[in-house]
Structures are given as C-alpha cells and as structure tokens.
Design a protein around this motif. Sequence first.
Motif, PDB file in Angstrom:
ATOM      1  N   MET A   1       0.847  -1.180   0.000  1.00 35.65           N
ATOM      2  CA  MET A   1       0.000   0.000   0.000  1.00 35.65           C
ATOM      3  C   MET A   1       0.892   1.243   0.000  1.00 35.65           C
ATOM      4  SD  MET A   1      -3.162   0.915   2.615  1.00 35.65           S
ATOM      5  CE  MET A   1      -3.825  -0.728   2.664  1.00 35.65           C
ATOM      6  N   SER A   2       0.604   2.164  -0.896  1.00 35.47           N
ATOM      7  CA  SER A   2       1.406   3.383  -0.979  1.00 35.47           C
ATOM      8  C   SER A   2       1.206   4.242   0.271  1.00 35.47           C
ATOM      9  CB  SER A   2       1.021   4.183  -2.217  1.00 35.47           C
ATOM     10  OG  SER A   2      -0.246   4.793  -2.030  1.00 35.47           O
ATOM     11  N   SER A   3       2.117   5.171   0.496  1.00 36.74           N
ATOM     12  CA  SER A   3       1.992   6.024   1.685  1.00 36.74           C
ATOM     13  C   SER A   3       0.740   6.898   1.587  1.00 36.74           C
ATOM     14  CB  SER A   3       3.243   6.866   1.882  1.00 36.74           C
ATOM     15  OG  SER A   3       3.428   7.748   0.806  1.00 36.74           O
ATOM     16  N   ARG A   4       0.381   7.328   0.377  1.00 35.43           N
ATOM     17  CA  ARG A   4      -0.837   8.136   0.205  1.00 35.43           C
ATOM     18  C   ARG A   4      -2.072   7.288   0.537  1.00 35.43           C
ATOM     19  NH1 ARG A   4      -3.120  10.915  -5.227  1.00 35.43           N
ATOM     20  NH2 ARG A   4      -4.794  12.066  -4.215  1.00 35.43           N
ATOM     21  N   SER A   5      -2.034   6.064   0.087  1.00 34.02           N
ATOM     22  CA  SER A   5      -3.118   5.127   0.346  1.00 34.02           C
ATOM     23  C   SER A   5      -3.245   4.854   1.851  1.00 34.02           C
ATOM     24  CB  SER A   5      -2.823   3.832  -0.411  1.00 34.02           C
ATOM     25  OG  SER A   5      -3.982   3.112  -0.642  1.00 34.02           O
ATOM     26  N   GLN A   6      -2.111   4.668   2.509  1.00 34.10           N
ATOM     27  CA  GLN A   6      -2.115   4.447   3.958  1.00 34.10           C
ATOM     28  C   GLN A   6      -2.653   5.672   4.691  1.00 34.10           C
ATOM     29  OE1 GLN A   6       2.060   3.429   4.456  1.00 34.10           O
ATOM     30  NE2 GLN A   6       1.522   1.302   4.894  1.00 34.10           N
ATOM     31  N   GLU A   7      -2.295   6.850   4.200  1.00 37.17           N
ATOM     32  CA  GLU A   7      -2.746   8.103   4.803  1.00 37.17           C
ATOM     33  C   GLU A   7      -4.262   8.250   4.687  1.00 37.17           C
ATOM     34  OE1 GLU A   7      -2.025  10.917   7.276  1.00 37.17           O
ATOM     35  OE2 GLU A   7      -0.380   9.698   6.528  1.00 37.17           O
ATOM     36  N   THR A   8      -4.806   7.902   3.523  1.00 37.64           N
ATOM     37  CA  THR A   8      -6.258   7.960   3.310  1.00 37.64           C
ATOM     38  C   THR A   8      -6.970   6.980   4.239  1.00 37.64           C
ATOM     39  OG1 THR A   8      -5.924   8.575   0.997  1.00 37.64           O
ATOM     40  CG2 THR A   8      -8.087   7.695   1.582  1.00 37.64           C
ATOM     41  N   VAL A  39     -13.348  12.254   2.215  1.00 36.75           N
ATOM     42  CA  VAL A  39     -13.190  11.370   1.060  1.00 36.75           C
ATOM     43  C   VAL A  39     -14.570  10.956   0.542  1.00 36.75           C
ATOM     44  CG1 VAL A  39     -10.974  10.473   1.891  1.00 36.75           C
ATOM     45  CG2 VAL A  39     -13.058   9.210   2.375  1.00 36.75           C
ATOM     46  N   ARG A  40     -14.609  10.464  -0.686  1.00 37.69           N
ATOM     47  CA  ARG A  40     -15.870   9.967  -1.245  1.00 37.69           C
ATOM     48  C   ARG A  40     -16.262   8.662  -0.543  1.00 37.69           C
ATOM     49  NH1 ARG A  40     -12.625  10.401  -5.198  1.00 37.69           N
ATOM     50  NH2 ARG A  40     -12.832   8.240  -5.899  1.00 37.69           N
ATOM     51  N   LYS A  41     -17.579   8.470  -0.435  1.00 36.22           N
ATOM     52  CA  LYS A  41     -18.076   7.255   0.209  1.00 36.22           C
ATOM     53  C   LYS A  41     -17.569   6.005  -0.520  1.00 36.22           C
ATOM     54  CE  LYS A  41     -22.592   6.082   0.367  1.00 36.22           C
ATOM     55  NZ  LYS A  41     -24.003   6.102   0.784  1.00 36.22           N
ATOM     56  N   SER A  42     -17.500   6.071  -1.829  1.00 34.86           N
ATOM     57  CA  SER A  42     -17.028   4.916  -2.605  1.00 34.86           C
ATOM     58  C   SER A  42     -15.585   4.552  -2.241  1.00 34.86           C
ATOM     59  CB  SER A  42     -17.143   5.182  -4.105  1.00 34.86           C
ATOM     60  OG  SER A  42     -16.375   6.320  -4.465  1.00 34.86           O
ATOM     61  N   LEU A  43     -14.791   5.557  -1.864  1.00 38.25           N
ATOM     62  CA  LEU A  43     -13.406   5.294  -1.479  1.00 38.25           C
ATOM     63  C   LEU A  43     -13.346   4.551  -0.138  1.00 38.25           C
ATOM     64  CD1 LEU A  43     -10.510   5.632  -2.396  1.00 38.25           C
ATOM     65  CD2 LEU A  43     -10.451   7.849  -1.263  1.00 38.25           C
ATOM     66  N   ILE A  44     -14.273   4.849   0.742  1.00 40.32           N
ATOM     67  CA  ILE A  44     -14.332   4.113   2.014  1.00 40.32           C
ATOM     68  C   ILE A  44     -14.558   2.631   1.721  1.00 40.32           C
ATOM     69  CG2 ILE A  44     -15.570   3.780   4.194  1.00 40.32           C
ATOM     70  CD1 ILE A  44     -16.177   6.790   4.160  1.00 40.32           C
ATOM     71  N   TYR A  45     -15.479   2.347   0.787  1.00 40.80           N
ATOM     72  CA  TYR A  45     -15.764   0.948   0.440  1.00 40.80           C
ATOM     73  C   TYR A  45     -14.587   0.273  -0.269  1.00 40.80           C
ATOM     74  CZ  TYR A  45     -20.586   1.401   1.951  1.00 40.80           C
ATOM     75  OH  TYR A  45     -21.705   1.580   2.706  1.00 40.80           O
ATOM     76  N   TYR A  46     -13.700   1.040  -0.846  1.00 35.44           N
ATOM     77  CA  TYR A  46     -12.479   0.480  -1.432  1.00 35.44           C
ATOM     78  C   TYR A  46     -11.596  -0.110  -0.325  1.00 35.44           C
ATOM     79  CZ  TYR A  46      -7.843   0.311  -3.553  1.00 35.44           C
ATOM     80  OH  TYR A  46      -6.600  -0.098  -3.983  1.00 35.44           O
ATOM     81  N   TYR A  47     -11.537   0.580   0.822  1.00 39.24           N
ATOM     82  CA  TYR A  47     -10.700   0.137   1.943  1.00 39.24           C
ATOM     83  C   TYR A  47     -11.425  -0.806   2.901  1.00 39.24           C
ATOM     84  CZ  TYR A  47      -7.360   3.696   0.504  1.00 39.24           C
ATOM     85  OH  TYR A  47      -6.459   4.442  -0.209  1.00 39.24           O
ATOM     86  N   PHE A  48     -12.724  -0.599   3.060  1.00 40.93           N
ATOM     87  CA  PHE A  48     -13.508  -1.377   4.032  1.00 40.93           C
ATOM     88  C   PHE A  48     -14.799  -1.814   3.342  1.00 40.93           C
ATOM     89  CE2 PHE A  48     -11.093   1.955   6.151  1.00 40.93           C
ATOM     90  CZ  PHE A  48     -10.323   1.204   7.027  1.00 40.93           C
ATOM     91  N   GLU A  49     -15.015  -3.121   3.234  1.00 41.67           N
ATOM     92  CA  GLU A  49     -16.147  -3.596   2.438  1.00 41.67           C
ATOM     93  C   GLU A  49     -17.510  -3.250   3.024  1.00 41.67           C
ATOM     94  OE1 GLU A  49     -16.984  -8.235   3.446  1.00 41.67           O
ATOM     95  OE2 GLU A  49     -15.095  -7.811   2.430  1.00 41.67           O
ATOM     96  N   SER A  50     -17.562  -2.934   4.324  1.00 40.62           N
ATOM     97  CA  SER A  50     -18.845  -2.576   4.938  1.00 40.62           C
ATOM     98  C   SER A  50     -18.608  -1.732   6.191  1.00 40.62           C
ATOM     99  CB  SER A  50     -19.607  -3.846   5.332  1.00 40.62           C
ATOM    100  OG  SER A  50     -18.916  -4.514   6.383  1.00 40.62           O
ATOM    101  N   LYS A  51     -19.669  -1.163   6.698  1.00 43.27           N
ATOM    102  CA  LYS A  51     -19.588  -0.390   7.941  1.00 43.27           C
ATOM    103  C   LYS A  51     -19.154  -1.302   9.093  1.00 43.27           C
ATOM    104  CE  LYS A  51     -22.842   1.840  10.980  1.00 43.27           C
ATOM    105  NZ  LYS A  51     -24.158   2.446  11.108  1.00 43.27           N
ATOM    106  N   GLU A  52     -19.646  -2.538   9.077  1.00 40.41           N
ATOM    107  CA  GLU A  52     -19.252  -3.501  10.123  1.00 40.41           C
ATOM    108  C   GLU A  52     -17.746  -3.734  10.118  1.00 40.41           C
ATOM    109  OE1 GLU A  52     -21.409  -7.153   9.637  1.00 40.41           O
ATOM    110  OE2 GLU A  52     -23.086  -6.431  10.840  1.00 40.41           O
TER     111      GLU A  52
END
Length: 188
Positions: A1-8, A39-52
């Motif tokens: 994971m890139s440092s920018r990705s880790q930061e996000t 960040v965009r909501k879609s980006l959250i789902y890129y890192y975490f598949e669900s709220k759970e």
Amino acid sequence: MSSRSQETRKKILEAARKLFAEKGYDGVSMEDIAQASGVRKSLIYYYFESKEVLFEEVWIGVIEELEKELFPEVENEKSIAGAIKKLIKKYVEFTLNKSELSKLIARERMNILENGESLSRAKGKYVSLLNKLEKIFEKGKQEDVLNDIEPSTATEIISTVDSIPRKSLIKSVEEFLLKVILKEKVEH
C-alpha cells in the motif's frame, strides 16, 4: 500500500473512531464518515467492504491501544497485589486521558458482546481483553490478596469504569476499587 493510500485509510479510521465514539455504531452512516474524513463514500468501500468491517477495525485498534496501556507495566510488576493496583490505576488513567476511546468502549461494549456473530472479530478481541484481566485477578485470588470478590466480578467492575459519566468521580472510584478488590492497601 502506498503512503498516500495508507494516509487515506488512516484518515477514514480516525474519522470513524471519532464519530462512533460520539454517536455510536447505529448513529453513524458511511456518508457521515465520508464527510468527516473528506473522502468519497465509494473510497471508504475500497478500503472497508462494509460499515461492520470498518467498525471492527476501529474497535480492535481501540482495544489494542487499551492493552498497550494496561499490560506492559502490569506484567513487569513483581507482586500480584502491585500488579492489580497498577492495573486499576492504568485503567482509570486510560479512561481519564483517552476519553474518546473510553467513550467508544463504554458506548459499544454491549453491542459487541450481544452481536457476536456479525462482529465476531471485535467480540473476540474484547473477550480476549476480559480474559487477560480475569487471569490477573485469578492469580490475586490464588495468592490471597483479593478481598472476598470473584475474579470475574472484579473483571466486570474494572471493565466498566469507562461508563462513569462524570470524570470528576473517576479518581475516587480508583480508591474505591482498590479498597473493594485488594485486601490491604498496597504502597509503592
């Protein structure tokens, strides 16, 4: 994971932690987390598949932070009575100094314990913490430094210190716990 990705990812986790502490799991939407983290909501789902999954990640991080506060010093203590005294003191300090984290634990403890099938990683982490606490109290009982209190009861009492709403009471609760749990006052 890139440092920018880790930061996000870190930004998302921090925003989620703050919101979960303030509003609870049920009171927070992924949209709220997106707005708070910028960040965009879609980006959250890129890192975490669900709220759970996001919540579990936050919860596990919080419990790991609590464990880092509690156990290293306790494990280095020579006497079990001293270890129990330090454990109580450290738990109270965590509650006072890391109020966002202790608020999250207090707010979501029952949700984690009751919804174990959907939040199994989070429940496992919390149960592991409780088991570590109980083992310390069991050793205290074996070495006869506990008052007439069961290790499971002592664990339950200490693990709910963060539920005390008035922070001004917490220091006096520390003294109370020492008197209730330990047979004699332990000096350092």
